[in-house]
Scaffold this active site. Structure first.
Site, PDB file in Angstrom:
ATOM      1  N   ASP A 112       0.717  -1.106   0.069  1.00  0.00           N
ATOM      2  CA  ASP A 112       0.134  -0.013  -0.182  1.00  0.00           C
ATOM      3  C   ASP A 112       0.740   1.182   0.077  1.00  0.00           C
ATOM      4  OD1 ASP A 112       0.921  -0.761   2.666  1.00  0.00           O
ATOM      5  OD2 ASP A 112      -0.780   0.405   3.505  1.00  0.00           O
ATOM      6  N   PHE A 164       0.722  11.923   7.060  1.00  0.00           N
ATOM      7  CA  PHE A 164      -0.208  10.632   7.462  1.00  0.00           C
ATOM      8  C   PHE A 164      -1.479  10.542   6.704  1.00  0.00           C
ATOM      9  CE2 PHE A 164      -0.379   8.414  11.527  1.00  0.00           C
ATOM     10  CZ  PHE A 164      -1.476   7.609  11.106  1.00  0.00           C
ATOM     11  N   ARG A 177      -9.246   1.651   7.343  1.00  0.00           N
ATOM     12  CA  ARG A 177      -8.713   0.916   6.297  1.00  0.00           C
ATOM     13  C   ARG A 177      -9.724   1.038   5.136  1.00  0.00           C
ATOM     14  NH1 ARG A 177      -3.916  -1.561   7.500  1.00  0.00           N
ATOM     15  NH2 ARG A 177      -3.580  -2.242   9.418  1.00  0.00           N
TER      16      ARG A 177
END
Ligand code: PRP
Length: 192
Positions: A112, A164, A177
């Site tokens: 990812d 972030f 997620r």
């Protein structure tokens, strides 16, 4: 249309709706399809084995696998995560290995996010010991400025700055997620 889930009552995990979208689900879908098309061209007539790194890569891998038109199968590995400590120690440990041998196979490691590079550097070395026919790397996000070891992905959906991010497989304390967009998680909530 809201792209978040029902707001949690837990103040630690507020609704993502106000959080800035870095990439929309459509932008992600377009880039994943472009990578899938590229991989399909480059591996025409061959089979590809996608190896995802749990847990963050699960969603990118599932979309990428469906965007690739050549025969493909997938497997997963898991590595230990030491958070920031891992960055200083450089220690990465395998906690779930591949299920089947990869010797002679065309392997693409799927992540990812490529950050310091420690995880993929470790996994690449490990996979090469098993003599795949070829080994490439696909990552949804690449934070190139954070790299501590020299490693580059062959297929990158997006380059990003050192922020972030959550969503599309990426978490904050295991939450978010499932967001379909990739969003910026507020630094003040992340506590750094
Ligand atoms: C993230 C990401 C990569 C790794 C990249 O995993 O999924 O595996 O960090 O960082 P690096 O390039 O600095 O090694 P994380 O430890 O957050 O676990 P997760 O995939 O379960 O979210």
């Amino acid at each position: 249309m809201s792209s978040s889930t029902t707001p949690s009552n837990d103040a630690q995990f507020p609704s993502a709706d106000p959080m800035e979208i870095l990439f929309t689900r459509q932008q992600i879908a377009d880039r994943v399809q472009a990578l899938g098309d590229q991989i399909s061209r480059e591996y025409a007539g061959q089979s590809v084995l996608l190896i995802g790194v749990l847990k963050g890569a699960a969603i990118f891998l599932s979309d990428l696998a469906r965007a690739i038109k050549v025969d493909n199968s997938f497997d997963f590995v898991a590595v230990s995560s030491y958070g920031r400590a891992r960055v200083s120690s450089g220690a990465v440990k395998l906690i779930k290995d591949i299920d089947n041998p990869i010797e002679g196979k065309h392997v693409i490691l799927v992540e990812d996010i490529l950050d310091t590079g420690l995880t993929l550097s470790y996994l690449r070395g490990l996979m090469l010991q098993h003599k795949p026919a070829s080994l490439k790397i696909a990552t949804c996000l690449d934070k190139a400025e954070r790299r501590l070891v020299p490693i580059e992905a062959d297929y990158v959906a997006f380059q990003i700055p050192n922020r972030f991010v959550i969503g599309y497989g990426m978490d904050y304390a295991e939450h978010y997620r499932n967001l379909p967009d990739i969003r910026l998680f507020p630094e003040e909530l992340a506590g750094h």
